[in-house]
Every structure is written in C-alpha cells, then in structure tokens.
Write an enzyme that holds these catalytic residues in place. Structure first.
Site, PDB file in Angstrom:
ATOM      1  CG  HIS A 269      87.023  67.871  88.962  1.00 25.07           C
ATOM      2  ND1 HIS A 269      85.842  67.158  88.957  1.00 25.07           N
ATOM      3  CD2 HIS A 269      87.883  67.150  88.178  1.00 25.07           C
ATOM      4  CE1 HIS A 269      85.976  66.081  88.203  1.00 25.07           C
ATOM      5  NE2 HIS A 269      87.202  66.050  87.723  1.00 25.07           N
TER       6      HIS A 269
HETATM    7  O1  LIG Z   1      85.075  64.040  81.357  1.00 27.09           O
HETATM    8  C1  LIG Z   1      84.939  63.463  82.449  1.00 27.09           C
HETATM    9  O2  LIG Z   1      83.844  62.989  82.819  1.00 27.09           O
HETATM   10  C2  LIG Z   1      86.093  63.298  83.336  1.00 27.09           C
HETATM   11  C3  LIG Z   1      87.037  64.255  83.452  1.00 27.09           C
HETATM   12  C4  LIG Z   1      88.219  64.012  84.257  1.00 27.09           C
HETATM   13  O3  LIG Z   1      88.551  62.883  84.570  1.00 27.09           O
HETATM   14  C5  LIG Z   1      89.024  65.136  84.632  1.00 27.09           C
HETATM   15  C6  LIG Z   1      89.964  64.966  85.592  1.00 27.09           C
HETATM   16  C7  LIG Z   1      90.991  65.864  85.882  1.00 27.09           C
HETATM   17  C8  LIG Z   1      91.869  65.575  86.888  1.00 27.09           C
HETATM   18  O4  LIG Z   1      91.494  64.990  88.006  1.00 27.09           O
HETATM   19  C9  LIG Z   1      93.275  65.866  86.787  1.00 27.09           C
HETATM   20  O5  LIG Z   1      93.993  65.684  87.755  1.00 27.09           O
HETATM   21  O6  LIG Z   1      93.676  66.321  85.730  1.00 27.09           O
END
Ligand SMILES: O=C(O)/C=C/C(=O)/C=C/C=C(\O)C(=O)O
Length: 289
Positions: A269
């Site tokens: 991710h």
């Molecule tokens: O639920 C969603 O669509 C988005 C999830 C996020 O934005 C998760 C991101 C996590 C990171 O990039 C982080 O650094 O914690």
C-alpha cells in the site's frame, strides 16, 4: 549533500497556518520545502500516526532538487494539525482544508500527489476546484468506492481500525506487516517512530473512532463523477495492496479521461516508499512532460 538538501528536515520545514472556511476554523500543520515556481502538494493516508513527512520522506528531496516547491499538508485530525471529529465526508473536509491552505499561501495552482486517503482527498479537491489543479498522482486511493473483487473492508483496513481502537505496538506491527509487500524493510526504528507519532496524539486516535461511529463511510465514492476530472493523472498501485485493492485503480482509469496506470509488482500500500527511486523518476517525468 548540498545545503538545500541539508535543510530538508521535518523541523526545518515545519509551519502552521490558520484556515477559515464557513464553520471550519482550524490550525493546520504543514511542511514547506523548496522554492520552485511550480508547487507539488503531498497528501498523506489515514493510518494512525500518519503525517505528510512520515508518508513521503523518501520523495521530498528529489522533487525539491528538480525545482519544485513541496508542501506536505497534515490533514485535520493528524499529526500537529488541530483535532476534529468528522461526521460527514472526510475526503471533502480535507479538500476544504487544502483550499484554505493554498489560499493562505497564495498558491493559485498546484500538482497533487495523494496516498490512499490523500488520493480520495485530491480527487475531492479536483472536483471542487478544477482550475487549481495542475496534474494528479494517485496511489492506493482516489475514490472511496468498493472493490469488485475483494471483500470490504479489506484485511488492511480492519487492522487499521483495530489499531485506532487499541493503539498498541502489537497491533501496529500487525497492521504494518500487511502494509508492505517486503516486511524485511520494516525496522524496529520505523515501528518505534510510528508508535511515538500515534501516542503523541491520543485525541486524534479517539476522534477517528468517534468519526467512524458517526459515519462509517468516511470516504465518498466519486465513481460517478470521475469523468469530470480532465487533469492529466498518473495512477500508481501496488499489485499486492491489501488495504485498497488494485481494481480500484482500474476503476479510476476507466472513469478519468486523462488517466494512466502503473502497477508495481511486489508492492503493497506504500508504493512511494517501497519503490521510492522508480516512483520518484516516474512522477518527475510525468510532471515535466
Ligand atoms: O479506507 C481507505 O480507503 C483509505 C485508507 C488509508 O488512507 C490508509 C492509509 C494508510 C497509510 O498510508 C498510513 O501511512 O497509515
């Protein structure tokens, strides 16, 4: 290291601004690096302890060296920005915060690089303020819509929400092990830095849980409106993304008339971190041509 790169620390670039937009009245933290005529804004993801610096520290220096001014906005409810409980669309809240920041800094137009929630927020901003967007780079996010292939919420998002509810080192490690493809890249130093970020602001953690209780669907599904975005867009995904699955990237390029997609193999991710060198070269080439 030259003098400019030497001053590229979180502390040396750290700034605050007060933004007001209707009932929204917040102090935001941001990092401001470089002095180019063109500005690149980087928007972080929604994990506990995330910040612009934490998400993008491998990407700032190459953009500054290429002549861009780089702004990292810490969204309301993260890092040193003010706390907030978000009962509506978080994508739209962040877009309003970004407009306030750009207005305060007198920046008329910027390129936006969004990671996950940052991608959702960049799309929300582009829909509300089309003339203020140069190019868009979206990684692991862009619309809050569902995957057609993977059950939602995904295993990564379940771990993220569990970490917000119980912010322990064990839960942090569980989440981060799903975050990246190659877990050998996760050092104890990285875990401890992220834990410290999280625990410094228990109010942010509690507010995220309250926000989810008030509105479990924090990120608007912009699927039906993607065709309105004409800005050239580079969508970047990890094939092994276990938070926001890769088919969301396919939805984005199916909907956005000027979008193209690059998929990194052996990547989770955090494409901008796991494949930082190639990511930086691709983004610089995309912004320049
Ligand atoms: O639920 C969603 O669509 C988005 C999830 C996020 O934005 C998760 C991101 C996590 C990171 O990039 C982080 O650094 O914690």
């Amino acid at each position: 290291m030259n003098t400019a790169a030497h001053s590229l620390t979180e502390a040396a670039t750290s700034k605050f601004v007060r933004i007001k937009d209707g009932e929204l009245d917040l102090q935001l933290h941001y990092n401001d690096a470089g002095q180019g005529a063109e500005t690149v804004v980087m928007l972080h993801g929604s994990g506990p302890g995330a910040s612009g610096w934490a998400n993008f520290h491998r990407n700032i220096e190459p953009m500054v060296a290429a002549g861009y001014r780089v702004i990292l906005m810490d969204c309301p409810g993260w890092s040193k920005s003010d706390p907030i409980v978000c009962t509506g669309s978080r994508s739209e809240l962040n877009a309003r915060a970004l407009k306030g920041l750009l207005d305060a800094l007198d920046i008329q137009r910027a390129h936006l690089i969004g990671n996950s929630m940052g991608g959702h927020s960049a799309v929300a901003f582009a829909l509300a303020n089309p003339s203020r967007v140069g190019k868009l780079v979206l990684m692991g996010g862009g619309t809050g819509g569902p995957s057609q292939f993977v059950p939602m919420p995904t295993e990564g998002i379940k771990l993220l929400q569990g970490l917000y509810r119980e912010p322990t080192i064990e839960n942090l490690k569980r989440m981060m092990n799903v975050f990246v493809y190659d877990t050998s890249s996760l050092t104890e130093e990285l875990f401890q830095a992220r834990l410290a970020n999280m625990l410094t602001r228990p109010d942010h953690l509690q507010n995220f849980v309250k926000s989810l209780a008030a509105n479990p669907k924090q990120f608007t599904d912009y699927g039906p409106r993607l065709g309105e975005i004409t800005a050239p867009t580079l969508v970047i995904w990890g094939r092994d993304d276990r938070f926001v699955p890769m088919d969301i990237g396919l939805r984005l390029i199916a909907g956005m008339p000027n979008a193209e997609l690059h998929v990194f193999n052996r990547c989770g991710h955090w494409a901008q971190w796991e494949h930082a060198d190639k990511f930086n070269r691709m983004v610089l080439d995309f912004l320049a041509h």
